[in-house]
Design a protein around this motif. Sequence first.
Motif, PDB file in Angstrom:
ATOM      1  N   TYR A  22      64.263  98.721 -71.917  1.00 26.88           N
ATOM      2  CA  TYR A  22      63.168  99.511 -71.358  1.00 26.88           C
ATOM      3  C   TYR A  22      62.440 100.284 -72.457  1.00 26.88           C
ATOM      4  O   TYR A  22      61.209 100.235 -72.558  1.00 26.88           O
ATOM      5  CB  TYR A  22      63.702 100.474 -70.303  1.00 26.88           C
ATOM      6  N   PHE A  23      63.186 101.001 -73.280  1.00 31.44           N
ATOM      7  CA  PHE A  23      62.556 101.801 -74.331  1.00 31.44           C
ATOM      8  C   PHE A  23      61.831 100.910 -75.336  1.00 31.44           C
ATOM      9  O   PHE A  23      60.776 101.285 -75.858  1.00 31.44           O
ATOM     10  CB  PHE A  23      63.611 102.654 -75.045  1.00 31.44           C
ATOM     11  N   PHE A  24      62.393  99.739 -75.615  1.00 30.56           N
ATOM     12  CA  PHE A  24      61.760  98.840 -76.574  1.00 30.56           C
ATOM     13  C   PHE A  24      60.473  98.253 -76.013  1.00 30.56           C
ATOM     14  O   PHE A  24      59.416  98.295 -76.676  1.00 30.56           O
ATOM     15  CB  PHE A  24      62.735  97.723 -76.946  1.00 30.56           C
ATOM     16  N   MET A  25      60.530  97.719 -74.800  1.00 32.44           N
ATOM     17  CA  MET A  25      59.346  97.106 -74.196  1.00 32.44           C
ATOM     18  C   MET A  25      58.257  98.136 -73.921  1.00 32.44           C
ATOM     19  O   MET A  25      57.068  97.878 -74.134  1.00 32.44           O
ATOM     20  CB  MET A  25      59.733  96.379 -72.905  1.00 32.44           C
ATOM     21  N   MET A  26      58.652  99.309 -73.448  1.00 26.76           N
ATOM     22  CA  MET A  26      57.646 100.348 -73.201  1.00 26.76           C
ATOM     23  C   MET A  26      57.013 100.797 -74.511  1.00 26.76           C
ATOM     24  O   MET A  26      55.809 101.087 -74.569  1.00 26.76           O
ATOM     25  CB  MET A  26      58.294 101.528 -72.478  1.00 26.76           C
ATOM     26  N   GLY A  27      57.809 100.843 -75.576  1.00 30.02           N
ATOM     27  CA  GLY A  27      57.254 101.190 -76.886  1.00 30.02           C
ATOM     28  C   GLY A  27      56.228 100.171 -77.347  1.00 30.02           C
ATOM     29  O   GLY A  27      55.175 100.533 -77.889  1.00 30.02           O
ATOM     30  N   LEU A  28      56.517  98.883 -77.144  1.00 26.79           N
ATOM     31  CA  LEU A  28      55.533  97.854 -77.494  1.00 26.79           C
ATOM     32  C   LEU A  28      54.235  98.050 -76.720  1.00 26.79           C
ATOM     33  O   LEU A  28      53.138  97.905 -77.266  1.00 26.79           O
ATOM     34  CB  LEU A  28      56.102  96.465 -77.191  1.00 26.79           C
ATOM     35  N   ALA A  29      54.369  98.387 -75.437  1.00 27.49           N
ATOM     36  CA  ALA A  29      53.185  98.516 -74.582  1.00 27.49           C
ATOM     37  C   ALA A  29      52.310  99.688 -75.020  1.00 27.49           C
ATOM     38  O   ALA A  29      51.096  99.521 -75.235  1.00 27.49           O
ATOM     39  CB  ALA A  29      53.615  98.681 -73.119  1.00 27.49           C
ATOM     40  N   TYR A  30      52.901 100.878 -75.156  1.00 26.45           N
ATOM     41  CA  TYR A  30      52.036 102.029 -75.484  1.00 26.45           C
ATOM     42  C   TYR A  30      51.541 101.987 -76.924  1.00 26.45           C
ATOM     43  O   TYR A  30      50.455 102.477 -77.234  1.00 26.45           O
ATOM     44  CB  TYR A  30      52.702 103.360 -75.133  1.00 26.45           C
ATOM     45  N   ALA A  31      52.311 101.381 -77.828  1.00 30.71           N
ATOM     46  CA  ALA A  31      51.843 101.265 -79.210  1.00 30.71           C
ATOM     47  C   ALA A  31      50.659 100.307 -79.309  1.00 30.71           C
ATOM     48  O   ALA A  31      49.722 100.533 -80.087  1.00 30.71           O
ATOM     49  CB  ALA A  31      52.984 100.809 -80.113  1.00 30.71           C
TER      50      ALA A  31
END
Length: 360
Positions: A22-31
């Motif tokens: 979750y933290f990895f995928m969400m990081g990709l999205a907002y970045a």
Amino acid sequence: MVIKEIFTPDIAITWLPWAVQYFFMMGLAYACVWVATIHLFSHAKPDDRLLKLCACLMLTAGIVAPIALLADLHQPLRAWHFYAQVRPESWMWYGAFLLPVFSGTSALFAWLLLRQYLPKHTAHQDSDWLNKIGQLLRFGDWNSDKFIKPIALITALSACSIALYTGMETMAIKARPLWHTYWLPPLMAMSALLAACGTLAVLNRLLKGYQQSTQDKLLLWVRASFGLFALCIIGWALFDKGSAPEAALLLETSPSWQLAAIWVLVTLAMLALMLAIRHLPNVAMIVVSLTAIHLAWGFRWIVLIQAQTDPKYGAGTYLYQLPWGPEGLLGIAGTFGLWLALMALVSELIRHTPAAKLAR
């Protein structure tokens, strides 16, 4: 000689590998939102290829991340409690409202960027079902360009709120000194930016329409994000008064933490040496990109999973073995598999060349 026995209970971890996903995928999205927005407002003629890649990644990662979050909640239906109860002291309560807003705005932003690549309605009957879906998703042939920049600003603000929330919901846990540091949110955000830029560079190579100019821009982004991430790590190590001393204590007593420290230092050193090369060959760029992704994911594993082996109370460290099933390796592989499937579907839907480009 006095012998003292210390008993430490073996307590199961509460945050599972789903949380890392979750933290990895969400990081990709907002970045990706940040990269696309900054590029839109800093270039008179934006790079269409870069914006297209950003839109694909923010859309697909933004869909997969909440699914991984619901899996980590163990009982997904209990999520309604966030809305049924008012908990202003909880960052997770704020996140229950911020996350849907970001999911909606990022999907809208991605759709506006990708809309020109969707197939238009034609006079003849089209038998390709993907074309039919693409035509429906286009919602007509009206001009949507004027909405892109306003939506980009709104989405960028929402992305900042998600970056803050995902860092603070972990940092707020005082019972775990390794988490309770104000350096954690910027570390998470900068590592997410590094991973996003690395993933965009890989996608530029893999998806049809590779452009060297786009790769050169992404190399600059990788160098900048790596520098910011390295500065955050140095700042944490030198100036933090709680989390850094706790990590140093673990390094003295735990072989697993010593191995983790060696991995971090070796990976950082390798990236620094490769990024110091002015003109990277294409093969080296792929290696750099994959290493950046690996570093960001591994950093989240150390923070979210390995940090839980440091007991809140008592001595020693807990033992953790990665399960093979859905709560372990299968869940990790399934999350990435879902993302790859969505990326393949999106890339098929947007395989058409805009009419404006054909006319040039």
